[in-house]
Design an enzyme around this catalytic site. Structure first.
Site, PDB file in Angstrom:
ATOM      1  N   HIS A 127      47.369  45.503  31.033  1.00 39.86           N
ATOM      2  CA  HIS A 127      47.528  45.189  32.390  1.00 39.86           C
ATOM      3  C   HIS A 127      46.258  44.987  33.202  1.00 39.86           C
ATOM      4  O   HIS A 127      46.250  43.947  33.990  1.00 39.86           O
ATOM      5  CB  HIS A 127      48.122  46.389  33.060  1.00 39.86           C
ATOM      6  CG  HIS A 127      49.633  46.541  32.764  1.00 39.86           C
ATOM      7  ND1 HIS A 127      50.281  45.508  33.310  1.00 39.86           N
ATOM      8  CD2 HIS A 127      50.532  47.440  32.553  1.00 39.86           C
ATOM      9  CE1 HIS A 127      51.933  45.801  32.998  1.00 39.86           C
ATOM     10  NE2 HIS A 127      51.791  47.215  32.445  1.00 39.86           N
ATOM     11  N   HIS A 180      48.581  49.786  26.483  1.00 34.99           N
ATOM     12  CA  HIS A 180      49.357  49.228  27.644  1.00 34.99           C
ATOM     13  C   HIS A 180      48.550  48.934  28.659  1.00 34.99           C
ATOM     14  O   HIS A 180      48.995  47.969  29.575  1.00 34.99           O
ATOM     15  CB  HIS A 180      50.594  49.723  27.410  1.00 34.99           C
ATOM     16  CG  HIS A 180      51.667  49.498  28.499  1.00 34.99           C
ATOM     17  ND1 HIS A 180      52.649  48.499  28.123  1.00 34.99           N
ATOM     18  CD2 HIS A 180      51.805  49.514  29.977  1.00 34.99           C
ATOM     19  CE1 HIS A 180      53.164  48.070  29.117  1.00 34.99           C
ATOM     20  NE2 HIS A 180      52.871  48.614  30.105  1.00 34.99           N
ATOM     21  N   GLU A 181      48.167  50.116  29.483  1.00 34.75           N
ATOM     22  CA  GLU A 181      47.635  49.987  30.733  1.00 34.75           C
ATOM     23  C   GLU A 181      46.284  49.041  30.379  1.00 34.75           C
ATOM     24  O   GLU A 181      45.971  48.459  31.655  1.00 34.75           O
ATOM     25  CB  GLU A 181      47.187  51.486  31.104  1.00 34.75           C
ATOM     26  CG  GLU A 181      48.384  52.621  31.552  1.00 34.75           C
ATOM     27  CD  GLU A 181      49.431  51.621  31.919  1.00 34.75           C
ATOM     28  OE1 GLU A 181      48.929  51.247  32.989  1.00 34.75           O
ATOM     29  OE2 GLU A 181      50.716  52.211  31.754  1.00 34.75           O
ATOM     30  N   GLU A 199      55.330  43.136  32.075  1.00 33.90           N
ATOM     31  CA  GLU A 199      55.328  44.436  31.320  1.00 33.90           C
ATOM     32  C   GLU A 199      55.600  44.079  29.511  1.00 33.90           C
ATOM     33  O   GLU A 199      54.906  44.662  28.835  1.00 33.90           O
ATOM     34  CB  GLU A 199      56.684  45.296  31.564  1.00 33.90           C
ATOM     35  CG  GLU A 199      56.429  46.118  32.916  1.00 33.90           C
ATOM     36  CD  GLU A 199      55.272  46.886  33.025  1.00 33.90           C
ATOM     37  OE1 GLU A 199      55.102  47.490  31.707  1.00 33.90           O
ATOM     38  OE2 GLU A 199      54.571  46.801  33.936  1.00 33.90           O
TER      39      GLU A 199
END
Length: 313
Positions: free
Chosen positions: A182, A178-179, A248
């Site tokens: 980003h 997930h990071e 997100e």
């Protein structure tokens, strides 16, 4: 102001409009065209409008700023307002000293946690990142959190000690993915652009209100324009929050592409919800009629879980 067209084609958004100028018979034609970067095809079917929604939020903020600029100074006001909000690359390096001073985070080494760095290398390879982000640990054994800083050219990921201790290997992999999403999606730059637009909207709307009051002895006569200028900062803030929620969801979808493990991602989200809220994620219907959801920077965990299940199945 005359709206010519709003057209969406996949992840490309085009907005065209005419703004009156100070010269008779002359208008300023504005065209905003936003594209997303092409990506490798995925076996997970992402909602078609999800990436386009990010472009729509940026376009709406740009349009709002242009209208405020036109109220303040006509054609020249539009030019000045938009010139001050152009996105800029952030060339500042994320140093070890900066991370320690700002967050109290400690730089990790591969020799210290080889399995964690192997997970990161695997996720970054699938994401197509040429440079691995630096990994930092925040000495917070009772806190479970993670966040990313920077873009593909230079980034850092911060993990709390509580997260590393409280999650399984697969769950940590999902959080890392997930990071990394980003970082690959350059969300720090996108949100920085949105923040610059929001600040420009606030300043331009304040200047417009002051100008209207000065022209009419302290009491604005043109109430619709005054109402628009008064509401512009709040509208800009809501659009920025909507953009954050969209990014997100997009990072969740990208993380699923990188790991292929929806169960681990959902389990990690559930643990984070239990940790921060003290209970399991509520159903989506609990948030559908809640107007406060518009003021959230992140979607409800139940919404994120529902999106992941939809992508996986």
């Amino acid at each position: 102001m005359e709206m010519l067209r709003v057209e969406r084609s996949g992840a490309t958004l085009i907005v065209e409009m005419h703004l009156p100028s100070s010269e008779a018979g002359v208008v300023l034609r504005c065209r905003i065209e936003l594209h997303s970067l092409d990506r490798e095809p995925s076996r997970f079917r992402r909602p078609a409008g999800q990436t386009a929604n990010s472009a729509l939020a940026i376009a709406a903020m740009t349009l709002l700023l242009a209208v405020c600029g036109w109220i303040v100074g006509g054609t020249e006001g539009v030019h000045r307002a938009l010139a001050g909000s152009a996105p800029r690359r952030d060339g500042s390096a994320i140093s070890r000293e900066t991370m320690h001073r700002w967050f109290g985070a400690r730089l990790l080494s591969p020799a210290e946690l080889p399995e964690l760095f192997n997970l990161l290398a695997e996720v970054c390879s699938r994401a197509g990142l040429s440079r691995l982000p630096d990994l930092y640990c925040l000495a917070a054994p009772r806190d479970m959190n993670a966040y990313a800083l920077g873009g593909p050219e230079g980034a850092a990921i911060v993990l709390t000690e509580g997260l590393l201790r409280g999650m399984t290997r697969d769950e940590v992999a999902g959080i890392l993915a997930h990071e990394v999403a980003h970082i690959r999606n350059n969300d720090a730059w996108t949100m920085g652009w949105a923040a610059a637009l929001r600040r420009a909207i606030e300043w331009t709307s304040l200047a417009g209100l002051a100008l209207l009051r000065a022209q009419h002895g302290g009491m604005p006569v043109n109430r619709p324009l005054a109402a628009l200028l008064s509401a512009a900062p709040v509208i800009g803030q809501l659009l920025g929050l909507a953009l954050s929620r969209t990014r997100e969801l997009d990072a969740d979808a990208t993380a699923l592409e990188l790991t292929g493990d929806s169960q681990a991602l959902i389990a990690a989200l559930d643990k984070l919800e239990r940790h921060h809220a003290g209970f399991r994620a509520l159903s989506v219907t609990a948030f559908e009629d809640d107007p406060m959801r518009l003021f959230r920077s992140h979607p409800a965990t139940s919404e994120r879980v529902g999106a992941l299940l939809g992508l996986a199945h």
